[in-house]
Design a protein around this motif. Sequence first.
Motif, PDB file in Angstrom:
ATOM      1  N   LEU A  79      -4.083   9.206  -4.100  1.00 54.32           N
ATOM      2  CA  LEU A  79      -3.913   8.569  -2.792  1.00 54.32           C
ATOM      3  C   LEU A  79      -4.810   7.341  -2.679  1.00 54.32           C
ATOM      4  CD1 LEU A  79      -2.421   9.133  -0.071  1.00 54.32           C
ATOM      5  CD2 LEU A  79      -4.478  10.289   0.680  1.00 54.32           C
ATOM      6  N   ILE A  80      -6.063   7.513  -3.061  1.00 59.13           N
ATOM      7  CA  ILE A  80      -7.021   6.406  -2.982  1.00 59.13           C
ATOM      8  C   ILE A  80      -6.661   5.308  -3.978  1.00 59.13           C
ATOM      9  CG2 ILE A  80      -9.431   5.759  -3.374  1.00 59.13           C
ATOM     10  CD1 ILE A  80     -10.208   8.529  -2.285  1.00 59.13           C
ATOM     11  N   SER A  81      -6.372   5.704  -5.217  1.00 61.40           N
ATOM     12  CA  SER A  81      -6.061   4.680  -6.224  1.00 61.40           C
ATOM     13  C   SER A  81      -4.757   3.964  -5.895  1.00 61.40           C
ATOM     14  CB  SER A  81      -6.001   5.312  -7.613  1.00 61.40           C
ATOM     15  OG  SER A  81      -4.927   6.210  -7.696  1.00 61.40           O
ATOM     16  N   GLY A  82      -3.786   4.701  -5.387  1.00 66.67           N
ATOM     17  CA  GLY A  82      -2.507   4.080  -5.029  1.00 66.67           C
ATOM     18  C   GLY A  82      -2.666   3.079  -3.906  1.00 66.67           C
ATOM     19  N   ALA A  83      -3.463   3.450  -2.903  1.00 62.11           N
ATOM     20  CA  ALA A  83      -3.682   2.558  -1.763  1.00 62.11           C
ATOM     21  C   ALA A  83      -4.451   1.311  -2.194  1.00 62.11           C
ATOM     22  CB  ALA A  83      -4.427   3.298  -0.657  1.00 62.11           C
ATOM     23  N   THR A  84      -5.444   1.495  -3.059  1.00 62.70           N
ATOM     24  CA  THR A  84      -6.262   0.360  -3.498  1.00 62.70           C
ATOM     25  C   THR A  84      -5.442  -0.602  -4.362  1.00 62.70           C
ATOM     26  OG1 THR A  84      -8.106   1.911  -3.548  1.00 62.70           O
ATOM     27  CG2 THR A  84      -8.474  -0.253  -4.526  1.00 62.70           C
ATOM     28  N   ALA A  85      -4.747  -0.039  -5.363  1.00 65.51           N
ATOM     29  CA  ALA A  85      -3.917  -0.885  -6.223  1.00 65.51           C
ATOM     30  C   ALA A  85      -2.842  -1.578  -5.390  1.00 65.51           C
ATOM     31  CB  ALA A  85      -3.275  -0.049  -7.323  1.00 65.51           C
ATOM     32  N   GLY A  86      -2.261  -0.833  -4.454  1.00 61.82           N
ATOM     33  CA  GLY A  86      -1.232  -1.397  -3.590  1.00 61.82           C
ATOM     34  C   GLY A  86      -1.761  -2.555  -2.754  1.00 61.82           C
ATOM     35  N   ALA A  87      -2.987  -2.397  -2.263  1.00 62.77           N
ATOM     36  CA  ALA A  87      -3.593  -3.447  -1.442  1.00 62.77           C
ATOM     37  C   ALA A  87      -3.805  -4.715  -2.261  1.00 62.77           C
ATOM     38  CB  ALA A  87      -4.910  -2.957  -0.850  1.00 62.77           C
TER      39      ALA A  87
ATOM     40  N   ALA B 172      -6.633   4.810   6.640  1.00 65.18           N
ATOM     41  CA  ALA B 172      -6.135   6.184   6.734  1.00 65.18           C
ATOM     42  C   ALA B 172      -5.968   6.791   5.342  1.00 65.18           C
ATOM     43  CB  ALA B 172      -4.812   6.208   7.488  1.00 65.18           C
ATOM     44  N   CYS B 173      -5.429   6.003   4.420  1.00 64.62           N
ATOM     45  CA  CYS B 173      -5.242   6.492   3.048  1.00 64.62           C
ATOM     46  C   CYS B 173      -6.583   6.833   2.410  1.00 64.62           C
ATOM     47  CB  CYS B 173      -4.531   5.447   2.200  1.00 64.62           C
ATOM     48  SG  CYS B 173      -2.780   5.301   2.543  1.00 64.62           S
ATOM     49  N   LEU B 174      -7.556   5.910   2.564  1.00 68.49           N
ATOM     50  CA  LEU B 174      -8.872   6.141   1.958  1.00 68.49           C
ATOM     51  C   LEU B 174      -9.554   7.359   2.581  1.00 68.49           C
ATOM     52  CD1 LEU B 174     -10.520   2.671   1.299  1.00 68.49           C
ATOM     53  CD2 LEU B 174      -8.976   4.011  -0.109  1.00 68.49           C
ATOM     54  N   LEU B 175      -9.476   7.454   3.900  1.00 65.84           N
ATOM     55  CA  LEU B 175     -10.112   8.582   4.592  1.00 65.84           C
ATOM     56  C   LEU B 175      -9.497   9.904   4.160  1.00 65.84           C
ATOM     57  CD1 LEU B 175     -10.783   7.529   8.293  1.00 65.84           C
ATOM     58  CD2 LEU B 175     -12.420   8.350   6.598  1.00 65.84           C
ATOM     59  N   LEU B 176      -8.169   9.932   4.169  1.00 63.47           N
ATOM     60  CA  LEU B 176      -7.450  11.142   3.788  1.00 63.47           C
ATOM     61  C   LEU B 176      -7.819  11.549   2.358  1.00 63.47           C
ATOM     62  CD1 LEU B 176      -5.372  12.449   5.733  1.00 63.47           C
ATOM     63  CD2 LEU B 176      -3.597  11.654   4.180  1.00 63.47           C
ATOM     64  N   GLY B 177      -7.875  10.553   1.486  1.00 60.08           N
ATOM     65  CA  GLY B 177      -8.256  10.808   0.093  1.00 60.08           C
ATOM     66  C   GLY B 177      -9.675  11.324  -0.005  1.00 60.08           C
ATOM     67  N   ALA B 178     -10.580  10.707   0.767  1.00 53.28           N
ATOM     68  CA  ALA B 178     -11.987  11.107   0.726  1.00 53.28           C
ATOM     69  C   ALA B 178     -12.165  12.534   1.237  1.00 53.28           C
ATOM     70  CB  ALA B 178     -12.824  10.136   1.550  1.00 53.28           C
ATOM     71  N   VAL B 179     -11.472  12.842   2.334  1.00 55.68           N
ATOM     72  CA  VAL B 179     -11.551  14.201   2.884  1.00 55.68           C
ATOM     73  C   VAL B 179     -10.993  15.203   1.869  1.00 55.68           C
ATOM     74  CG1 VAL B 179     -10.596  15.733   4.660  1.00 55.68           C
ATOM     75  CG2 VAL B 179     -11.496  13.498   5.303  1.00 55.68           C
TER      76      VAL B 179
ATOM     77  N   ILE C 230       0.849  -1.197   0.000  1.00 56.06           N
ATOM     78  CA  ILE C 230       0.000   0.000   0.000  1.00 56.06           C
ATOM     79  C   ILE C 230       0.885   1.248   0.000  1.00 56.06           C
ATOM     80  CG2 ILE C 230      -1.622   1.369   1.390  1.00 56.06           C
ATOM     81  CD1 ILE C 230      -2.843  -1.325   2.307  1.00 56.06           C
ATOM     82  N   LEU C 231       1.894   1.232   0.878  1.00 57.67           N
ATOM     83  CA  LEU C 231       2.817   2.366   0.933  1.00 57.67           C
ATOM     84  C   LEU C 231       3.528   2.543  -0.411  1.00 57.67           C
ATOM     85  CD1 LEU C 231       4.383   1.927   4.468  1.00 57.67           C
ATOM     86  CD2 LEU C 231       3.114   3.909   3.654  1.00 57.67           C
ATOM     87  N   GLY C 232       3.882   1.423  -1.012  1.00 61.16           N
ATOM     88  CA  GLY C 232       4.540   1.473  -2.314  1.00 61.16           C
ATOM     89  C   GLY C 232       3.643   2.091  -3.374  1.00 61.16           C
ATOM     90  N   GLY C 233       2.377   1.662  -3.396  1.00 64.68           N
ATOM     91  CA  GLY C 233       1.432   2.195  -4.379  1.00 64.68           C
ATOM     92  C   GLY C 233       1.220   3.684  -4.220  1.00 64.68           C
ATOM     93  N   VAL C 234       1.047   4.108  -2.969  1.00 59.50           N
ATOM     94  CA  VAL C 234       0.798   5.527  -2.698  1.00 59.50           C
ATOM     95  C   VAL C 234       2.029   6.362  -3.056  1.00 59.50           C
ATOM     96  CG1 VAL C 234       0.379   7.213  -0.867  1.00 59.50           C
ATOM     97  CG2 VAL C 234      -0.961   5.117  -0.945  1.00 59.50           C
ATOM     98  N   THR C 235       3.210   5.913  -2.615  1.00 56.74           N
ATOM     99  CA  THR C 235       4.408   6.713  -2.872  1.00 56.74           C
ATOM    100  C   THR C 235       4.778   6.709  -4.360  1.00 56.74           C
ATOM    101  OG1 THR C 235       5.727   4.807  -2.185  1.00 56.74           O
ATOM    102  CG2 THR C 235       5.437   6.588  -0.595  1.00 56.74           C
ATOM    103  N   HIS C 236       4.418   5.635  -5.048  1.00 63.24           N
ATOM    104  CA  HIS C 236       4.651   5.604  -6.498  1.00 63.24           C
ATOM    105  C   HIS C 236       3.894   6.749  -7.170  1.00 63.24           C
ATOM    106  CE1 HIS C 236       3.900   4.304 -10.658  1.00 63.24           C
ATOM    107  NE2 HIS C 236       5.098   3.784 -10.579  1.00 63.24           N
ATOM    108  N   ASN C 237       2.625   6.876  -6.798  1.00 69.52           N
ATOM    109  CA  ASN C 237       1.805   7.949  -7.369  1.00 69.52           C
ATOM    110  C   ASN C 237       2.300   9.330  -6.960  1.00 69.52           C
ATOM    111  OD1 ASN C 237       0.245   6.063  -8.567  1.00 69.52           O
ATOM    112  ND2 ASN C 237      -1.543   6.333  -7.265  1.00 69.52           N
TER     113      ASN C 237
END
Lengths: 182, 121
Positions: free
Chosen positions: A155-163, B11-18, A124-131
């Motif tokens: 942020l959302i797409s990076g976290a989701t793809a990362g997950a 946290a990532c989803l929440l932060l993104g949503a906010v 997840i961290l990797g996906g987010v930081t990649h973006n």
Amino acid sequence: MASQNKSQSTPTTKKPVSKAKRVARCGMLVALAFIFSYVEAILPISVGIPGVRLGLANLVVLSMLYLLTPMEVFAILLGRIVLAGLTFGTLFSMIYSLAGGVLSFLIMLFFCKRRVFSVVGVSILGGVTHNMGQLLVAMFVVENLKLAYYLPVLLISGATAGAVIGILGKRLQGIRYFQPET
Amino acid sequence: MKKSDWILFTACLLLGAVGMLILWVLPKQGDSVRIMSDGKEYAVYSLSEDREITIESDYGQNVLVIRGGSVFMKEADCPDRYCVEHAPLEKSGEPIVCLPHRIVVEIITKEKKGEYDGIAK
């Protein structure tokens, strides 16, 4: 040899891996990551937001972080980016991949050594930081901070793809081949 | 999956949503279209006059259309064409970006008071 002494104390016999084997293994993994990039280039999983990808190739980097030395993983990453960039992208898209890839590599490396997160969290961290890395380069290129508007989406797409990649990585760790070198 | 993984993901989803919520509320009605090319102001047009603008840059060509109070990219010879796919802009906020051509299009409110014609950066 120190490594052999160590191996006797553990049940699994650890033989030192020859340089040739390391090189061959890295080459094979570059090819695998390249195939993943190719699959993604021809079958883009579109979610309606342009530029958002799953990042299948990161599965290779992610799982290998737990098995190989950081330099080997970094070599695989660079090899994959250069090959995929020359084949499916432009020099321009390569710079973006490089920024995202290197930043996410460093972050994932840092967190895979610490046991705060499992593979999924690291991914997840990797996906987010990649973006984030790509966005930073984009901001720098167009010299416009307005691009921060894309931050929440990335942020959302990076976290989701990362997950998703992380869960796949977790499954891989259950396979014998993906257990530390025998 | 560890508990910390879940916390991180949430946290990532929440932060993104906010963030998205804030960016959804923030946009204001604007009256002008500003085109930035390579970090510099290329041109500013009124949003109320329909027109078609061809933007030439060192990297290629984009055709921008202002029609009925909204602005969109009609054509571009960039490889990804994300700018063309972008939904038309009606308010300030999210810009249309053509990364390969280094072009950013956004809606702004131009000061009508005369001397403040320029844009403070």
